[in-house]
Design a protein around this motif. Sequence first.
Motif, mmCIF file in Angstrom:
data_model
loop_
_atom_site.group_PDB
_atom_site.id
_atom_site.type_symbol
_atom_site.label_atom_id
_atom_site.label_comp_id
_atom_site.label_asym_id
_atom_site.label_seq_id
_atom_site.Cartn_x
_atom_site.Cartn_y
_atom_site.Cartn_z
ATOM 1 N N ASP A 49 25.622 -5.852 64.430
ATOM 2 C CA ASP A 49 26.248 -4.565 64.125
ATOM 3 C C ASP A 49 27.052 -4.579 62.834
ATOM 4 O OD1 ASP A 49 25.205 -3.677 66.491
ATOM 5 O OD2 ASP A 49 27.064 -3.928 67.631
ATOM 6 N N LYS A 50 27.549 -5.766 62.464
ATOM 7 C CA LYS A 50 28.411 -5.856 61.279
ATOM 8 C C LYS A 50 27.885 -6.798 60.203
ATOM 9 C CE LYS A 50 31.928 -3.254 62.663
ATOM 10 N NZ LYS A 50 32.393 -2.053 61.923
ATOM 11 N N ASN A 51 26.731 -7.450 60.467
ATOM 12 C CA ASN A 51 26.191 -8.447 59.537
ATOM 13 C C ASN A 51 27.192 -9.558 59.246
ATOM 14 O OD1 ASN A 51 23.681 -7.275 59.309
ATOM 15 N ND2 ASN A 51 24.174 -6.125 57.461
ATOM 16 N N ILE A 52 27.965 -9.901 60.257
ATOM 17 C CA ILE A 52 28.936 -10.986 60.138
ATOM 18 C C ILE A 52 28.427 -12.177 60.942
ATOM 19 C CG2 ILE A 52 31.267 -11.748 60.717
ATOM 20 C CD1 ILE A 52 32.223 -8.902 60.278
ATOM 21 N N LYS A 53 28.306 -13.299 60.285
ATOM 22 C CA LYS A 53 27.791 -14.495 60.935
ATOM 23 C C LYS A 53 28.839 -15.602 60.861
ATOM 24 C CE LYS A 53 23.496 -17.143 61.333
ATOM 25 N NZ LYS A 53 22.153 -17.375 60.738
ATOM 26 N N MET A 89 15.450 -10.097 54.767
ATOM 27 C CA MET A 89 16.386 -10.868 55.592
ATOM 28 C C MET A 89 17.795 -10.323 55.387
ATOM 29 S SD MET A 89 16.950 -14.998 55.683
ATOM 30 C CE MET A 89 18.063 -15.728 56.868
ATOM 31 N N PRO A 90 18.559 -10.095 56.489
ATOM 32 C CA PRO A 90 19.905 -9.534 56.356
ATOM 33 C C PRO A 90 20.810 -10.417 55.514
ATOM 34 C CG PRO A 90 19.174 -9.486 58.644
ATOM 35 C CD PRO A 90 18.177 -10.300 57.895
ATOM 36 N N ASN A 91 21.680 -9.789 54.781
ATOM 37 C CA ASN A 91 22.637 -10.512 53.947
ATOM 38 C C ASN A 91 23.933 -10.691 54.739
ATOM 39 O OD1 ASN A 91 23.897 -11.725 51.803
ATOM 40 N ND2 ASN A 91 24.402 -9.806 50.762
ATOM 41 N N TYR A 92 24.014 -11.780 55.495
ATOM 42 C CA TYR A 92 25.175 -12.003 56.341
ATOM 43 C C TYR A 92 26.378 -12.446 55.516
ATOM 44 C CZ TYR A 92 21.873 -11.918 60.233
ATOM 45 O OH TYR A 92 20.915 -11.540 61.127
ATOM 46 N N ARG A 93 27.554 -12.139 56.033
ATOM 47 C CA ARG A 93 28.789 -12.592 55.408
ATOM 48 C C ARG A 93 29.667 -13.258 56.457
ATOM 49 N NH1 ARG A 93 33.334 -9.449 56.299
ATOM 50 N NH2 ARG A 93 33.002 -7.444 57.356
ATOM 51 N N SER A 94 30.686 -13.934 56.006
ATOM 52 C CA SER A 94 31.620 -14.565 56.924
ATOM 53 C C SER A 94 32.793 -13.607 57.178
ATOM 54 C CB SER A 94 32.136 -15.881 56.330
ATOM 55 O OG SER A 94 32.931 -16.566 57.279
#
Length: 219
Positions: free
Chosen positions: A38-42, A1-6
């Motif tokens: 594209d940036k794993n930013i959620k 699972m992708p490791n999303y960041r803010s």
Amino acid sequence: MPNYRSATVAELKKLWKDPLFKGAFTGARSFQSHLKYDKNIKVSFNKILSALKELPNWVGALKRRRKFKRRQYKAGGANTVAEIDIGIMKDIDPEYIGFLVLVDIFTSFIYALPLKSRKKEEIKTALSKVLKDSRTFEQIVGDAEFDKATYYRFFTKKDIHLRTKAIQQHVNFAEIKIATIKRRLFSAMRTKKTNKWSKFLVNIVKGINATPTQHIGKQ
């Protein structure tokens, strides 16, 4: 699972204006999708809206309004009545702040030139170039920025009547053309991966002018 960041609001604004980012200059939903994949930013949609609404350029990425109040004009033909306004492209290309737009109400023909500042003398110089390339208009309508105290003598010398009022959608024809130009500029910058929007302006305006116009009420 992708490791999303803010992401902070400042980072969101920076990414939206980055021509190397696929989600640059897009609407809020598309921008949110590109951030995620594209940036794993959620980040929440509301946070993106809050960030983008602080950008003066974001109006160009909004969907066109299909229903709006129109100001009524009596134009006897081409080159009689025109609207003027300024399309702001702040903080994208440091060389220019935006572009001057003049729209012929009868034909929908657009004249546009980039502006390095909003100083009155530069705007007058741009207007002189635009009016030199067109036939003289009988009447020009602008918003409160084109106040009579500053521009009355300029237009009077050219035998043009200037009308300015700060009312809702007073120059709606020009505003809609500005939004159309901005959308195409944003698309060109994404494709070419550059923030030098001014080099696309002439060809984009030529393309819009070459597109047949279907007026309201006509089939």
